[in-house]
Design a protein around this motif. Structure first.
Motif: not given
Ligand SMILES: NS(=O)(=O)c1ccc(C(=O)N2CCN(Cc3ccccc3)C2)cc1
Ligand SMILES: [Zn+2]
Length: 263
Positions: A148-155, A157-160, A215-221
């Motif tokens: 996971l990298k910090i970047g845009k919000r992962h839609e 993931l938000q439910k989790l 490849r990584h995925i992006e999640v928000s801070h």
């Protein structure tokens, strides 16, 4: 370098005391993947991942991480292909993360650490009938790792993330359904490294075929900050400890070869 720091850090925040002797002990995880030492294997096939969101059951805090658990009594959510000879059933996924965004992953790529790492845990349902059996067998488990990298919000993931406050304390559990974990995979799952390793938490058994996505995925801070609001401790304990740095220190490669599915 960071990984030395993270190992010092792990020393400062030992999630558990590393056992002195580990059964075998020559294929432990996690490791640093040295890209130039990995060997391209043209015989590695594309991974075939088939997840059914209806098998998603619950989420719980086990005092190491939070686990999203799946019904693994049938072959509805499986992975096969890639380096795998058999079909493996998804039983749970969880994450490892740091106290800040500088470290948190268990594996590293040329010593580069990521703020967090996702593990999708599967067991060999062609050879065994239960996770508990497979966890002590040579090729019993297959774990897909995604950085996971910090970047845009992962839609997806938000439910989790929204469910995490309900499992803040160790041993808390809530129902969690209809979550498709394929939304946590990178678009391209054909590029990965694979090697023979172990569980990174006790019992540390050497049963895992690791499949580490390139490849990584992006999640928000802010999304990752909610992971850090979890606690290692149960509601009854006087001293509450934030669930952070729940990664194991990196282990010796000991002559193992890391294969790549790409050149
Ligand atoms: N970080 S990791 O991906 O390597 C990983 C860590 C833990 C697990 C896991 O579900 N368990 C490890 C053992 N535990 C309980 C148990 C079960 C049978 C025998 C003994 C103990 C469950 C799976 C993958
Ligand atoms: Zn893990």
């Amino acid at each position: 370098n960071l990984s030395a720091c993270s190992s010092k850090l792990a020393f400062m925040h030992p999630m558990w005391q590393e056992p002195l002797a580990i059964p075998g002990g020559d294929r432990q995880s996690p490791i640093d993947i040295v890209v130039r030492k990995s060997v391209f294997d043209p015989q590695l096939r594309p991974l075939k991942v088939q997840y059914d969101p209806r098998t998603c059951q619950q989420i719980w805090n086990n005092g190491y991480s939070f686990l999203v658990e799946y019904d693994d009594t049938t072959d509805k959510s499986t992975v096969k292909g890639g380096p795998l000879e058999d079909q493996f059933r998804l039983c749970q996924f969880h994450f490892h993360w740091g106290e800040n965004n500088a470290w948190g992953s268990e594996h590293s790529i040329d010593r580069r650490l990521f703020p967090a790492e996702l593990h999708l845990v599967h067991w060999n349902s062609d050879k065994y009938s239960l996770f508990e059996e497979a966890v002590i067998e040579e090729n019993g488990l297959a774990v897909i790792a995604v950085f996971l990298k910090i970047g845009k919000r992962h839609e997806g993931l938000q439910k989790l993330v929204d469910a995490l406050p309900a499992v803040r304390h160790k041993d808390s559990l809530v129902e969690f359904t209809k979550f498709d974990p394929s939304c946590l995979l990178p678009e391209n799952i054909d590029d990965y490294w694979t090697y023979a390793g172990s569980l990174t938490t006790p019992p540390l058994t050497e049963a895992v075929t690791w499949i580490v996505m390139k490849r990584h995925i992006e999640v928000s801070h802010d999304q990752l900050a909610v992971f850090r609001s979890l606690l290692f401790t149960s509601a009854e304990e006087q001293v509450q400890r934030s669930m952070v740095n729940n990664f194991r220190v990196q282990q010796a490669v000991k002559g193992r070869t890391v294969r790549s599915s790409f050149t």
